[in-house]
Scaffold this motif. Structure first.
Motif, PDB file in Angstrom:
ATOM      1  N   LYS D  22       0.802  -1.221   0.000  1.00  0.00           N
ATOM      2  CA  LYS D  22       0.000   0.000   0.000  1.00  0.00           C
ATOM      3  C   LYS D  22       0.838   1.276   0.000  1.00  0.00           C
ATOM      4  O   LYS D  22       0.343   2.337  -0.310  1.00  0.00           O
ATOM      5  CB  LYS D  22      -1.001  -0.006   1.159  1.00  0.00           C
ATOM      6  N   HIS D  23       2.128   1.174   0.392  1.00  0.00           N
ATOM      7  CA  HIS D  23       2.918   2.396   0.514  1.00  0.00           C
ATOM      8  C   HIS D  23       3.601   2.827  -0.791  1.00  0.00           C
ATOM      9  O   HIS D  23       3.697   4.003  -1.070  1.00  0.00           O
ATOM     10  CB  HIS D  23       3.976   2.232   1.608  1.00  0.00           C
ATOM     11  N   ALA D  24       4.108   1.871  -1.570  1.00  0.00           N
ATOM     12  CA  ALA D  24       4.949   2.222  -2.721  1.00  0.00           C
ATOM     13  C   ALA D  24       4.144   2.867  -3.840  1.00  0.00           C
ATOM     14  O   ALA D  24       2.975   2.558  -4.035  1.00  0.00           O
ATOM     15  CB  ALA D  24       5.657   0.969  -3.238  1.00  0.00           C
ATOM     16  N   GLU D  25       4.824   3.746  -4.606  1.00  0.00           N
ATOM     17  CA  GLU D  25       4.158   4.401  -5.733  1.00  0.00           C
ATOM     18  C   GLU D  25       3.862   3.395  -6.846  1.00  0.00           C
ATOM     19  O   GLU D  25       2.958   3.589  -7.653  1.00  0.00           O
ATOM     20  CB  GLU D  25       5.021   5.551  -6.264  1.00  0.00           C
ATOM     21  N   THR D  40       9.239  -2.896  -5.842  1.00  0.00           N
ATOM     22  CA  THR D  40       8.553  -1.645  -5.504  1.00  0.00           C
ATOM     23  C   THR D  40       9.315  -0.484  -6.132  1.00  0.00           C
ATOM     24  O   THR D  40      10.530  -0.542  -6.289  1.00  0.00           O
ATOM     25  CB  THR D  40       8.491  -1.412  -3.986  1.00  0.00           C
ATOM     26  N   THR D  42       9.888   3.692  -5.746  1.00  0.00           N
ATOM     27  CA  THR D  42       9.734   4.844  -4.860  1.00  0.00           C
ATOM     28  C   THR D  42      10.142   6.106  -5.595  1.00  0.00           C
ATOM     29  O   THR D  42      11.245   6.168  -6.137  1.00  0.00           O
ATOM     30  CB  THR D  42      10.638   4.676  -3.618  1.00  0.00           C
TER      31      THR D  42
END
Lengths: 238, 238, 238, 238, 238, 238
Positions: D22-25, D40, D42
């Motif tokens: 859910k965090h990574a672009e 991932t 970033t």
């Protein structure tokens, strides 16, 4: 003329308190003026790989400064992840100096590690470390002799050290920090109690010196080490 | 009597070839017998933080040995992940020694880094590094003066170094490896070409020495450095 | 059209001087134009743990650049505390390449370490290291065969390497630094003297290449390595 | 004939699940058979010092293996205190490969870091990392375009990679671990979706290969990367 | 019943000598029985990057043990090249604990570093460090208030710590080393002088404990910290 | 009132998927809300030196976070060259906690390493690691028992952990990241399934807490761990 008002050939007040920690085989707190160094000696049965099985003993040293032993706080070397060049240089000097006064056959195949930790610094920490380190070493060896682990005394004579330098154009004995930070020429002299030389390190930063000056400094050093040797003997009488 | 058949006061054959790499501002290959050291000088406009804005220049040095410069292969320090204590000690000595012969005001706010890399070792690498390092430094400074970046010559006199020691009971000049590994007492003497002293490091491993012996060694060193200074001047005439 | 005026398929002048250091079992200085690499081979009886007792030999390599081998000074890896990614990549390539030309059974349970130290860099240092490294290896193996330690020759054919790339739209052989820094596509080709391939590393930075281009580069590489193989043989005739 | 029963030119089953964290672009889990890699991307506004102010973007990559992604547990690199040579080599390859498919002017002065972490390994982790890494990169760039931070698409074509090698004498596509550990010759091919080459790394350990063999492997690789490109496009349709 | 003959709720003799080093802004030697810790506080104008410009102050701590503070010599962390996990854990605890008693607005944008160096260890070094560390901090803050650099007192109440554990089935206060090495359950309690809790760390190695036991230990801890708070106040009266 | 809308004593949804990697002897993916941790257990025959030959087993743990498991990218610890203080603290806690539930005699002289790698973080990663780590450990031990390598079950009861804290003045169970970053007081409670305590770590940053508050938090923790124990048992039935 000296910031402390001492004579040119006058050392700072020196005290050596022995037996200051309960765990070490030998220990002392040496104070040369405001320079305070805690010295401990640890006996271990193992020796470095390069002399394993040779029957010879080994003496080595480590040196450290507490972070706030100095005017402004130094970074802790353990946190920095390595010992700095100055530290490495000094602990190699202490080890070499102490070994020069050791009969390694008589010591037998064991290692003695001398730790010199500067509690408070005011110049001359390496010399105080050598002088106090020898006391810790002497006390540890005394223990080995008392138990009979070592028969013949491997320490023939005290090893002491003192700094000298040219301050304000004059040769002076036992520089404190205000002198040390001004002196363009200074050095450390390591000797046996009887004046035989072990190590001489004269160094000029942004200056030079002459042989006559060197002779003067060496004469001061002999005086200083002789005085230290008396104290070393006095506090280590078995 | 010496393994090489040399007289007690005889140095090994010395050669200094300048301009050996195309990138460095100054460079030479110095050979003292079988000891070969490549010295380069690099000029950079930046200086260390502690003198930023002071107008003063800085000279520093780094030292390394190729892994197979020695009889048996040494571990590469880059692979080991750090420079050993001996390396650190030596490069600090080289830097201090060279700085002693530099007028840092005249140099101006720039840094010159002298790299000394031992291609082949046979004793006396730190002395060869100082002597050859000065030549590289001199050549780099010559460039600065030719372009007018530096007006007044910051190098007043060559800085040279030679080792001496007591081998088989005799004071000898310029120890090679077979002598060095036997000598209980040896030292390195760094001087200006005119004999003024910069650094003296006498050291005894498992032995001691006397002041008369020290005097003899120093006389030998003066002879050696004077000879080196002639060569340094000859190869760096602008 | 090339900065150096060379033909598209023309290598720089190459020289290989053998026996350049007195300690190593095999050594050479290889010069490909202004790229100079000192290669030494060290024989040791120990092998890495993972082949202990297997009867197989091992060949490994280490690579380094002197700090001022380059146009501007690089930080010394020993001082930085680790080998950079590029260094690690290159020394792994050298080791793999040399091992491809070694019969490890015939070599027997021993290790040969090839050190490649760049004295001066002008492009193509990894290829020069492989080519010169093989010469040092060959000389060291010759010694083992002369003493009877090795009976059957473990080196069947020279291992050589050359770089190729697309410069200004044209495939060219043996890039020097000015070409290398411009070329969007370049690669290293490692082969046996008879053209069998060992390693191909083609790489595009901000560009791509086609199979026909790759074929052209490979043809150039074959020509280059064949020429190098002749020289390698000439200087290592036992 | 292949341990897995696959045809010579058959890849393992491939799946790419996007949006897995859910965090990574941008993120995906790519599975090539039993090789599973979490990728991932970033986005950061800062760029490396060497392009600061140039207006150009940068894409870089890091690679890691979980300690028990492999048959027997590997030492955690963070605990060992450094990334191994293989890790460094691989992450440099991933970074170079991805950059080859990026228009750095269109990307603008920002950095995208692609992290490739191997959850489970069964051969071909670096190729899966490049292929999956591009998907994560594509998704992150999609976000930049949706917000208008980037106007012109900096990614022209998917970048994909596949390994090929000679197994049991036959050229095969997409080696799994049992094949990889047996193959004397293998390589990694990085291409744009249309077959243009970015990176070719063929390597022989204890063997050699010929140009016709290389041609066969390259044809297999083209087939494989084309298939991967279809999947990459399918899962990243904005 | 306790090896030392103490009652279950009896602490070891405690002494706190202040002003033991001449350089630090605050310092003390705290002795809890044979555990001796030298604590110094250093005031610096800089703060960590994450609070720069916030107007808030910061208090942090570092912890170390002299190599021979323990029964057998420990490896010096600076020589090992890193601080061990235990050291890191402890110094983070000391820092957190001290900060809990600091009004960081009142302190103003400056950093105080508390160094706790164990001169001799006999159990409970982290608790002694917190208790003594607060004394050093208090003295340093007194200086800031005396000069007017700080107006409103940022230290509202002493922060003290004591260990408790279950030894031979009984809850005991202030474990010494012989008890600590036997106790399956022990913990450290950090509190303000008025009993408010800051940190509780109960830990069982190869054992478990119950809530009633925990309550008993907590009552002991309250008693201990209250006694320490009296001493802390007594020695730091401005 | 809680950002997630949960009741004060309500845990996030928890799932534990076992057997998620093919290589490890035991493995699971534990999800506590958006916190996802991959746990693997590796059995090895060797034990740490300090218990060699004792017949006792050992359980240890390592912890890591993927660089983009967090809101903004963290530096990869392998690239930074060391594990941070927080990592070291956490992995020591996991290891101690798991060992508290192990009969090391029954385990026999072998080591089980539990790796906990955070794939996605949203608060409470250390508790999830302990809870999931025990599941991986249980599965690995099941394998040892199935093969007869271990006869008597060394795991008597599940080990579980949960965080609690004071959020907006209220004691709450199982803090997620938005709560955790606000809470001035929070802690981790490790227990056996039956409520016996293993480890309690209460900590206040810039705050304090009282004994009644601590009692409330502990009651919440007991509820949480009991629920986790049910799930741990359900997924590991042999």
């Amino acid at each position: 003329m000296r910031p402390s008002g001492r004579d040119l050939s006058e050392m700072r007040p020196v005290s050596i308190e022995v037996g200051v920690t309960k765990h070490a085989e030998g220990s002392c707190m040496i104070k040369m003026g405001d320079t305070h160094v805690l010295c401990t000696a640890t006996i271990e049965d193992r020796v470095p790989p390069f002399i394993k099985g040779s029957g010879l003993g080994w003496v080595t040293a480590e040196y450290g400064m507490l972070p706030r032993s100095t005017t402004s706080r130094m970074r802790r070397e353990a946190a920095a992840g390595k010992q700095g060049g100055r530290t490495v240089e000094i602990q190699r000097l202490i080890g070499r100096s102490l070994r020069a006064g050791v009969d390694r056959v008589a010591l037998g195949e064991r290692q003695i590690t001398v730790d010199c930790d500067v509690i408070q610094a005011d110049g001359g920490t390496r010399c105080a470390s050598i002088t106090g380190g020898w006391v810790a070493l002497r006390l540890a060896v005394n223990k080995l002799m008392k138990t009979g682990a070592v028969i013949s005394d491997p320490l023939v004579s005290p090893v002491g050290a003192v700094s000298c330098g040219i301050y304000a154009g004059q040769p002076v004995l036992d520089l404190d920090y205000p002198e040390d930070s001004e002196a363009g020429v200074d050095g450390n002299f390591v000797m046996l109690g009887d004046g035989r030389l072990i190590e001489v390190q004269m160094s000029a930063e942004g200056a030079t010196f002459t042989r006559p000056q060197m002779d003067e400094l060496m004469a001061l050093a002999e005086k200083g080490v002789a005085e230290l040797a008396e104290m070393q003997k006095a506090v280590t009488v078995a």
